[in-house]
Motif scaffolding. Sequence first.
Motif, mmCIF file in Angstrom:
data_model
loop_
_atom_site.group_PDB
_atom_site.id
_atom_site.type_symbol
_atom_site.label_atom_id
_atom_site.label_comp_id
_atom_site.label_asym_id
_atom_site.label_seq_id
_atom_site.Cartn_x
_atom_site.Cartn_y
_atom_site.Cartn_z
ATOM 1 N N GLY A 33 -22.652 41.410 -2.499
ATOM 2 C CA GLY A 33 -22.976 41.985 -3.793
ATOM 3 C C GLY A 33 -22.420 41.189 -4.956
ATOM 4 O O GLY A 33 -22.031 41.760 -5.979
ATOM 5 N N LEU A 34 -22.397 39.871 -4.798
ATOM 6 C CA LEU A 34 -21.866 38.997 -5.839
ATOM 7 C C LEU A 34 -23.027 38.292 -6.538
ATOM 8 O O LEU A 34 -23.620 37.361 -5.995
ATOM 9 C CB LEU A 34 -20.904 37.973 -5.229
ATOM 10 N N ASN A 35 -23.367 38.755 -7.727
ATOM 11 C CA ASN A 35 -24.495 38.179 -8.458
ATOM 12 C C ASN A 35 -24.045 37.312 -9.628
ATOM 13 O O ASN A 35 -24.847 36.967 -10.494
ATOM 14 C CB ASN A 35 -25.446 39.275 -8.955
ATOM 15 N N ASP A 36 -22.742 36.970 -9.636
ATOM 16 C CA ASP A 36 -22.223 36.161 -10.735
ATOM 17 C C ASP A 36 -21.573 34.873 -10.226
ATOM 18 O O ASP A 36 -20.617 34.378 -10.814
ATOM 19 C CB ASP A 36 -21.224 36.956 -11.576
ATOM 20 N N ILE A 37 -22.103 34.325 -9.125
ATOM 21 C CA ILE A 37 -21.563 33.082 -8.571
ATOM 22 C C ILE A 37 -21.927 31.926 -9.509
ATOM 23 O O ILE A 37 -23.093 31.711 -9.826
ATOM 24 C CB ILE A 37 -22.128 32.813 -7.157
ATOM 25 N N THR A 38 -20.907 31.208 -9.942
ATOM 26 C CA THR A 38 -21.137 30.081 -10.849
ATOM 27 C C THR A 38 -21.063 28.741 -10.142
ATOM 28 O O THR A 38 -21.588 27.743 -10.642
ATOM 29 C CB THR A 38 -20.105 30.096 -11.988
ATOM 30 N N GLU A 39 -20.396 28.701 -8.982
ATOM 31 C CA GLU A 39 -20.266 27.442 -8.242
ATOM 32 C C GLU A 39 -20.067 27.748 -6.771
ATOM 33 O O GLU A 39 -19.329 28.667 -6.403
ATOM 34 C CB GLU A 39 -19.074 26.631 -8.776
ATOM 35 N N PHE A 40 -20.737 26.971 -5.929
ATOM 36 C CA PHE A 40 -20.555 27.097 -4.479
ATOM 37 C C PHE A 40 -20.692 25.706 -3.891
ATOM 38 O O PHE A 40 -21.748 25.087 -3.990
ATOM 39 C CB PHE A 40 -21.603 28.033 -3.868
ATOM 40 N N ARG A 41 -19.598 25.188 -3.295
ATOM 41 C CA ARG A 41 -19.676 23.828 -2.774
ATOM 42 C C ARG A 41 -18.869 23.673 -1.485
ATOM 43 O O ARG A 41 -17.872 24.347 -1.261
ATOM 44 C CB ARG A 41 -19.195 22.816 -3.813
ATOM 45 N N TYR A 42 -19.365 22.773 -0.681
ATOM 46 C CA TYR A 42 -18.733 22.429 0.595
ATOM 47 C C TYR A 42 -17.438 21.682 0.279
ATOM 48 O O TYR A 42 -17.444 20.632 -0.347
ATOM 49 C CB TYR A 42 -19.700 21.541 1.378
ATOM 50 N N LEU A 43 -16.326 22.233 0.751
ATOM 51 C CA LEU A 43 -15.020 21.693 0.381
ATOM 52 C C LEU A 43 -14.413 20.818 1.455
ATOM 53 O O LEU A 43 -13.870 19.744 1.170
ATOM 54 C CB LEU A 43 -14.067 22.857 0.066
#
Length: 335
Positions: A33-43
């Motif tokens: 229920g997270l609709n405010d993701i600003t960044e998602f990257r493989y770390l």
Amino acid sequence: MNNRGKQTQTYFPVSYSTLSDTALRKFIGMTYGLNDITEFRYLLRGMNDTYLMKTTKVNYVFRVYRADRRSEYSEVAFEIELLTYLDGKGIPVSLPIADQSGNFIQTLNALEGNRFGVLFSFVEGTERSIDDEEISHLFGKSVADIHTKTDGFQSEFTRQPLDLAYLIHQSFVSIEPYMNHRSVDFEWLRTFAKQLEERLLEFPLEELDWGICHGDLHGNTNVSFKEDMSYTHYDFDLCGFGWRAYDIAEFRLAREVRLRHDPDKLERLWNAFIEGYQSVRSLSEKDLQAVPMFVGIRQLWLMGLCLGDSHIHGSIDFDDDFISEKLDFFKNLQV
């Protein structure tokens, strides 16, 4: 006959796949229920895959476990249960986050089989090298705190114990195929490992402190410090029931590798770590005497881990020079 135009539903077998970060971002947004993701990257690619996720308010880490290492749900559930227990005991750890249905563990159907995913709280602070006596003392206290406050931990979930069958015998299953061309060296290593095991059995083993271990307490990563020196432990992927002397031996091993040319500093850091540990929890003379054997066993386990994972990370760093370096370490180990 030209078959280039043919379509098939059969996929070529894979040992390891990298999941789409775009698909994961969408999956996590919907599931949690997270609709405010600003960044998602493989770390980071390691023993599992780690992704950094930022939202407008909070940051998270999403871990995807490898199918060949954590193939059973119970193995991951054990870790989740332990982290929740540690939090309840006041130990600062990175915590698992439940989804909208209350589930902590996601099952992802990858090409190589089911992979489990868990969302964790982001650890504030920075990793810092534990290379002075003050922080070594503090780290020792924090390790003893984990050991003390998990003495009563029990779990309904099964998890591989950190016993000799796992640490020594299973390691040789991974090592042997890479030393077929060095049979003399392999037999020497097998004899050395047998001697380590025999030395431990003399204690006997049931008299050594046994309980929950973090499993990767080298002190280079897996703990983050803030400016006020408060800290948070994370990455319990190698946790399990084992000998506490083995758990602290990893701190000693990491210092022996880094400070092999500065033995005086090595001993100062080790003594500070042990003093910090024993200010919280006592170590018997037998536990302390067992540490050098567990240093060798830990290095053997790491050797097996690296060689066994070369089909995933590539074998270029785990060649004959790598094997020779490990053999030199064992031959110079004081046990």
